[in-house]
Design a protein around this motif. Structure first.
Motif, PDB file in Angstrom:
ATOM      1  N   THR A 136      69.554 -43.965 -14.431  1.00 16.34           N
ATOM      2  CA  THR A 136      70.998 -43.742 -14.501  1.00 16.34           C
ATOM      3  C   THR A 136      71.776 -44.965 -14.983  1.00 16.34           C
ATOM      4  O   THR A 136      72.724 -44.825 -15.765  1.00 16.34           O
ATOM      5  N   VAL A 137      71.403 -46.149 -14.525  1.00 21.03           N
ATOM      6  CA  VAL A 137      72.147 -47.355 -14.914  1.00 21.03           C
ATOM      7  C   VAL A 137      72.032 -47.629 -16.418  1.00 21.03           C
ATOM      8  O   VAL A 137      73.050 -47.854 -17.088  1.00 21.03           O
ATOM      9  N   PRO A 138      70.839 -47.612 -17.026  1.00 20.65           N
ATOM     10  CA  PRO A 138      70.771 -47.818 -18.474  1.00 20.65           C
ATOM     11  C   PRO A 138      71.489 -46.726 -19.272  1.00 20.65           C
ATOM     12  O   PRO A 138      72.093 -47.020 -20.306  1.00 20.65           O
ATOM     13  N   LEU A 139      71.416 -45.476 -18.810  1.00 25.77           N
ATOM     14  CA  LEU A 139      72.128 -44.425 -19.539  1.00 25.77           C
ATOM     15  C   LEU A 139      73.625 -44.721 -19.580  1.00 25.77           C
ATOM     16  O   LEU A 139      74.284 -44.521 -20.607  1.00 25.77           O
ATOM     17  N   THR A 165      67.747 -41.030 -26.281  1.00 25.10           N
ATOM     18  CA  THR A 165      68.919 -41.852 -26.613  1.00 25.10           C
ATOM     19  C   THR A 165      68.641 -42.891 -27.688  1.00 25.10           C
ATOM     20  O   THR A 165      69.537 -43.668 -28.024  1.00 25.10           O
ATOM     21  N   ASP A 166      67.441 -42.907 -28.231  1.00 19.12           N
ATOM     22  CA  ASP A 166      67.116 -43.892 -29.266  1.00 19.12           C
ATOM     23  C   ASP A 166      67.965 -43.625 -30.505  1.00 19.12           C
ATOM     24  O   ASP A 166      67.888 -42.545 -31.094  1.00 19.12           O
ATOM     25  N   PRO A 167      68.803 -44.588 -30.914  1.00 17.89           N
ATOM     26  CA  PRO A 167      69.676 -44.350 -32.072  1.00 17.89           C
ATOM     27  C   PRO A 167      68.923 -44.303 -33.386  1.00 17.89           C
ATOM     28  O   PRO A 167      69.445 -43.806 -34.385  1.00 17.89           O
ATOM     29  N   ALA A 190      65.770 -58.914 -11.404  1.00 10.95           N
ATOM     30  CA  ALA A 190      66.121 -59.016 -12.821  1.00 10.95           C
ATOM     31  C   ALA A 190      65.525 -57.893 -13.669  1.00 10.95           C
ATOM     32  O   ALA A 190      65.946 -57.702 -14.816  1.00 10.95           O
ATOM     33  N   ALA A 191      64.568 -57.156 -13.136  1.00 14.35           N
ATOM     34  CA  ALA A 191      63.856 -56.165 -13.957  1.00 14.35           C
ATOM     35  C   ALA A 191      64.794 -55.115 -14.537  1.00 14.35           C
ATOM     36  O   ALA A 191      64.725 -54.786 -15.729  1.00 14.35           O
ATOM     37  N   LEU A 192      65.701 -54.574 -13.719  1.00 18.13           N
ATOM     38  CA  LEU A 192      66.621 -53.544 -14.209  1.00 18.13           C
ATOM     39  C   LEU A 192      67.580 -54.120 -15.237  1.00 18.13           C
ATOM     40  O   LEU A 192      67.868 -53.481 -16.264  1.00 18.13           O
ATOM     41  N   ALA A 228      67.554 -54.572 -23.014  1.00 19.15           N
ATOM     42  CA  ALA A 228      66.616 -54.139 -24.051  1.00 19.15           C
ATOM     43  C   ALA A 228      67.080 -52.843 -24.699  1.00 19.15           C
ATOM     44  O   ALA A 228      67.014 -52.672 -25.926  1.00 19.15           O
ATOM     45  N   LEU A 229      67.574 -51.903 -23.901  1.00 22.70           N
ATOM     46  CA  LEU A 229      68.031 -50.625 -24.452  1.00 22.70           C
ATOM     47  C   LEU A 229      69.355 -50.781 -25.190  1.00 22.70           C
ATOM     48  O   LEU A 229      69.586 -50.124 -26.210  1.00 22.70           O
TER      49      LEU A 229
END
Length: 262
Positions: A28-31, A104-106, A229-231, A237-238
């Motif tokens: 959810t956070v990266p989205l 979601t990859d552009p 730090a992982a998230l 990166a995304l």
């Protein structure tokens, strides 16, 4: 005397599809932060709703003891009818993330550079039909089964089921509608065959099984700063996928970790 750096106990679990659901924030956070999906705010309901920028995709995370906890609905487009994907509560977030990352990859990978047949990653990892003449493929340890309903002329929905072995109750199930893009299902099955363990900390370390004959768990103390730090690293990166870079920089080296196995 310098204080001892704080560490966190991390369980590294294989096979990853039996590691438990994990932290929903991994998805959810990266989205929201990296892909620009908007979220609703209803503090009275134990659910999360995220919608894509173009309003074509809606992801719902809603605790449902009798059904799928994760459901993604995508609206119809000019070349494809509406489709859906859903995932049970114990589906590892790493597998769901592979699906949403591909969605979601552009700049999706060119045709031919990634599997377009969801069965292909499984065949490459020695998955076999469950019986002579049977449909679908089962993992070498018999704990995961992928099947597509329908026929070659009229293919139907995909079902991915994880269990503790043949004739055992499912631990989780993922479902992909008949019109779900094959490359997205293939991203999920590729992640399903990833041999790397899934990491779980704190309350997320609860496993659907303690059977050492099925699940292997290695506990390691890892620096807390690396766990935290992982998230954030995943979000960055995304987000970088949406940035046009004129020249690629040198590959980033992972930070040295002060950990001890036990």
């Amino acid at each position: 005397m310098a204080p001892t750096p704080e560490t966190v106990e991390v369980d590294f679990i294989t096979p990853r599809h039996l590691a438990g659901g994990g932290d929903p924030a991994w998805i959810t956070v990266p989205l929201h932060r990296a892909c620009g999906w908007s979220h609703g705010n209803d503090p009275l309901m134990p659910r999360v709703l995220l919608s894509s920028r173009d309003q074509k995709a809606l992801l719902r995370l809603e605790p449902d003891p009798d059904g799928q906890w994760w459901t993604l609905h995508h609206a119809a487009e000019a070349d494809r009818p509406a489709w859906y994907a859903s995932f049970g509560a114990r589906t590892p977030v790493e597998l769901i993330a592979a699906f949403t990352d591909a969605l979601t990859d552009p700049a999706p990978a060119p045709a031919g550079s990634t599997p377009s047949d969801p069965y292909e990653p499984l065949r490459q990892n020695a998955w076999q039909p469950p019986a002579i003449g049977a449909d679908g493929l089962v993992s070498p340890d018999k704990t995961a089964y992928v099947q597509r309903l329908g026929t070659a002329q009229e293919p139907g929905a995909w079902f991915v089921t994880a269990s503790l072995g043949p004739e055992r109750k499912p631990v989780w199930q993922a479902r992909f509608g008949e019109h779900t893009p094959a490359r997205l299902v293939a991203a999920f099955t590729t992640a399903l065959t990833d041999p790397h363990p899934a990491a779980r900390t704190g309350s997320l370390r609860s496993l659907p099984t303690r059977d050492p004959g099925v699940v292997t768990r290695r506990t390691t103390d890892v620096l807390a700063v690396h766990v935290a730090a992982a998230l954030e690293e995943r979000v960055h990166a995304l987000a970088a996928r949406h940035t046009v870079q004129t020249a690629p920089g040198p590959p980033r080296q992972p930070p040295a970790r002060n950990s001890r196995s036990r």
